[in-house]
Write a protein that holds these residues in place. Structure first.
Motif, short mmCIF file in Angstrom:
data_model
loop_
_atom_site.label_atom_id
_atom_site.label_comp_id
_atom_site.label_asym_id
_atom_site.label_seq_id
_atom_site.Cartn_x
_atom_site.Cartn_y
_atom_site.Cartn_z
N LEU A 66 0.70 -1.14 0.14
CA LEU A 66 0.01 -0.13 0.17
C LEU A 66 0.82 1.61 0.73
O LEU A 66 2.19 1.49 0.18
N PRO A 67 0.41 2.46 -0.70
CA PRO A 67 1.55 3.40 0.34
C PRO A 67 1.62 3.91 1.10
O PRO A 67 1.45 3.44 1.93
N HIS B 66 5.67 -0.71 -1.85
CA HIS B 66 5.03 0.33 -3.14
C HIS B 66 5.24 0.60 -4.07
O HIS B 66 4.87 -0.11 -4.70
N ALA C 140 3.25 -1.38 -7.49
CA ALA C 140 2.60 -0.47 -8.52
C ALA C 140 3.35 -0.21 -10.02
O ALA C 140 2.42 -0.15 -11.12
N GLU D 50 -7.14 -2.68 4.58
CA GLU D 50 -5.89 -3.01 3.86
C GLU D 50 -6.24 -3.71 3.10
O GLU D 50 -6.37 -2.76 1.39
N LYS E 275 -8.67 -0.44 1.09
CA LYS E 275 -7.59 0.52 0.12
C LYS E 275 -6.82 -0.79 -1.08
O LYS E 275 -6.35 -0.08 -1.98
N LEU E 276 -6.38 -2.31 -0.96
CA LEU E 276 -5.95 -2.67 -1.75
C LEU E 276 -6.73 -2.62 -2.99
O LEU E 276 -6.01 -2.46 -4.18
N HIS F 13 -9.02 -0.35 -4.08
CA HIS F 13 -8.81 1.24 -4.71
C HIS F 13 -7.73 1.70 -4.94
O HIS F 13 -7.64 2.03 -6.30
N MET F 14 -6.90 1.26 -4.53
CA MET F 14 -5.06 1.25 -5.27
C MET F 14 -4.47 0.63 -7.01
O MET F 14 -4.99 1.35 -7.26
N THR F 15 -5.81 -0.30 -6.60
CA THR F 15 -5.72 -1.32 -7.67
C THR F 15 -6.33 -0.27 -8.92
O THR F 15 -5.95 0.37 -10.26
N ASP G 1 -7.66 2.77 -8.80
CA ASP G 1 -6.75 3.80 -9.22
C ASP G 1 -5.67 4.13 -9.94
O ASP G 1 -5.78 5.16 -10.85
N SER G 2 -5.10 3.45 -9.74
CA SER G 2 -3.98 2.96 -10.56
C SER G 2 -4.48 2.77 -12.57
O SER G 2 -3.61 3.23 -12.57
#
Ligand code: BMA
Length: 372
Positions: free
Chosen positions: A155-156, A161, A165, A212, A215-216, A218-220, A222-223
């Protein structure tokens, strides 16, 4: 022909809206929830929302890339060899794409997968993509659960990370590269972080907190969106562990990132399996209705299908009372002879599968066009 093409049937039923004012090919439309989709991806989503009024689409993992006794034969499919048509849904796995090689974890060349995604799109069917991604912390595979801090570490702010990424960027590049000859991006259903209500993958229940895990996701998303991926829908697929809607939603990342909700389950003991399917369908059905999501059985199966009447005697009756968009069985492994979930010619359930195919409630490739 056995069944009408879906779009034609929906049109006849007055269920497809006029397309005046729709964006042109290649333009991106913005959804209320904030996700960006190409017009073809919007069409896919709207057809997925309607398809269960016509029937349940049948799906099979790795259907057109190998089967029992063959690999890489042009146009071949065990399902087609048995019933005469391709599945309406085909899934592939992107595991190990992140390592930068030429094949995935099951040694299927990535360029072959790309070719088959184009073929599936041109037939009007759906491609779903799972991701058995390597463990970015230990260097092990997706099943390496020796370290319980892997999700946190990517995560960020986490030490892995930047590495992760870059792995997400490799997925974005692949999804963006899925295009027809005229440059139309091919919509796909991306289904990462699956079966997380068990603890056999490094993103599983005992390996990260609900926060967590969310968030994983959302990160996926979003990126991928930041890298211009506008041709993906997203599927949330826990196992059959949740006992009620609250448990099902405990790690749900939110309506703004998820389009399809479902579950993965396999038959061992028939009664236990049927009870789990029934409970999971009831949970997913009520959430899908309340959240306006597409409902699917994202993975199911009975390894080796030793029950000659499994398709019409167990699977179909288990599903038929719910608005399920699709049901997908796992792969017919050419390298592990007992590891198969769809029939092939001569297999003990092949005749019953033809009956399942002939049943008007099931939809195969010729029955659907999800992009009109
Ligand atoms: C599993 C098995 C494995 C395979 C993995 C990803 O369920 O089929 O052999 O590597 O899926 O496809």
């Amino acid at each position: 022909m056995k069944k009408l093409k879906l779009a034609t049937a929906l049109l006849a039923a007055g269920m497809l809206t006029a397309c005046s004012g729709s964006p042109k090919k290649g333009q991106t439309v913005k959804e209320e929830v904030g996700t960006k989709h190409t017009p073809e991806t919007e069409s896919l989503l709207s057809n997925l929302k309607k398809v269960s009024s016509k029937g349940i689409m049948f799906g099979h993992h790795d259907d057109t890339v190998y089967g029992i006794g063959w690999e890489g034969d042009e146009g071949r499919s065990d399902v087609k060899s048995v019933c005469g048509d391709y599945p309406a849904v085909i899934s592939f796995d992107l595991g190990e794409l992140e390592l930068g090689g030429t094949a995935n974890l099951d040694k299927v060349p990535l360029d072959k997968i790309k070719k088959e995604i184009i073929n599936q799109y041109q037939r009007g069917g759906l491609t779903s993509l799972s991701w058995h991604v390597r463990n970015p912390k230990t260097g092990g595979d997706a099943w390496d659960v020796s370290d319980t801090t892997v999700v946190k570490s990517i995560l960020p702010g986490g030490e892995n990370h930047p590495k992760f990424a870059a792995w997400l960027n490799s997925v974005a590049d692949f999804l963006n590269s899925l295009q027809t000859a005229d440059g139309t991006k091919i919509p796909v259903l991306f289904r990462p972080w699956h079966e997380h209500t068990g603890s056999w993958f490094w993103w599983g229940e005992k390996l990260c907190t609900p926060e967590e895990y969310k968030k994983l996701w959302h990160m996926t998303v979003d990126s991928l969106q930041a890298k211009g991926v506008d041709n993906a829908l997203y599927a949330y697929s826990p196992g059959a562990e949740p006992q009620d809607t609250a448990q099902y939603l405990k790690r749900y990342p939110g309506d703004e990132v998820i389009d399809v909700i479902g579950f993965d389950t396999y038959q061992f003991d028939r009664d236990v399996f049927l009870a789990g399917v029934n409970r999971s369908l009831a949970i997913v059905d009520s959430i899908a209705k309340a959240h306006d999501k597409v409902m699917a059985v994202t993975e199911i199966g009975y390894e080796g299908i030793p029950d000659a009447k499994w398709w019409t005697g167990t699977l179909l009756p288990a599903l038929e009372n719910y608005p399920v968009a699709y049901v997908l069985v796992w792969r017919n492994a050419r390298e592990k002879v007992t590891h198969y979930y769809a029939p092939y010619p001569g297999q003990v359930s092949a005749e019953d599968f033809v009956e399942f195919y002939d049943n008007p409630q099931t939809l195969f490739s010729a029955d659907v066009n999800l992009y009109q």
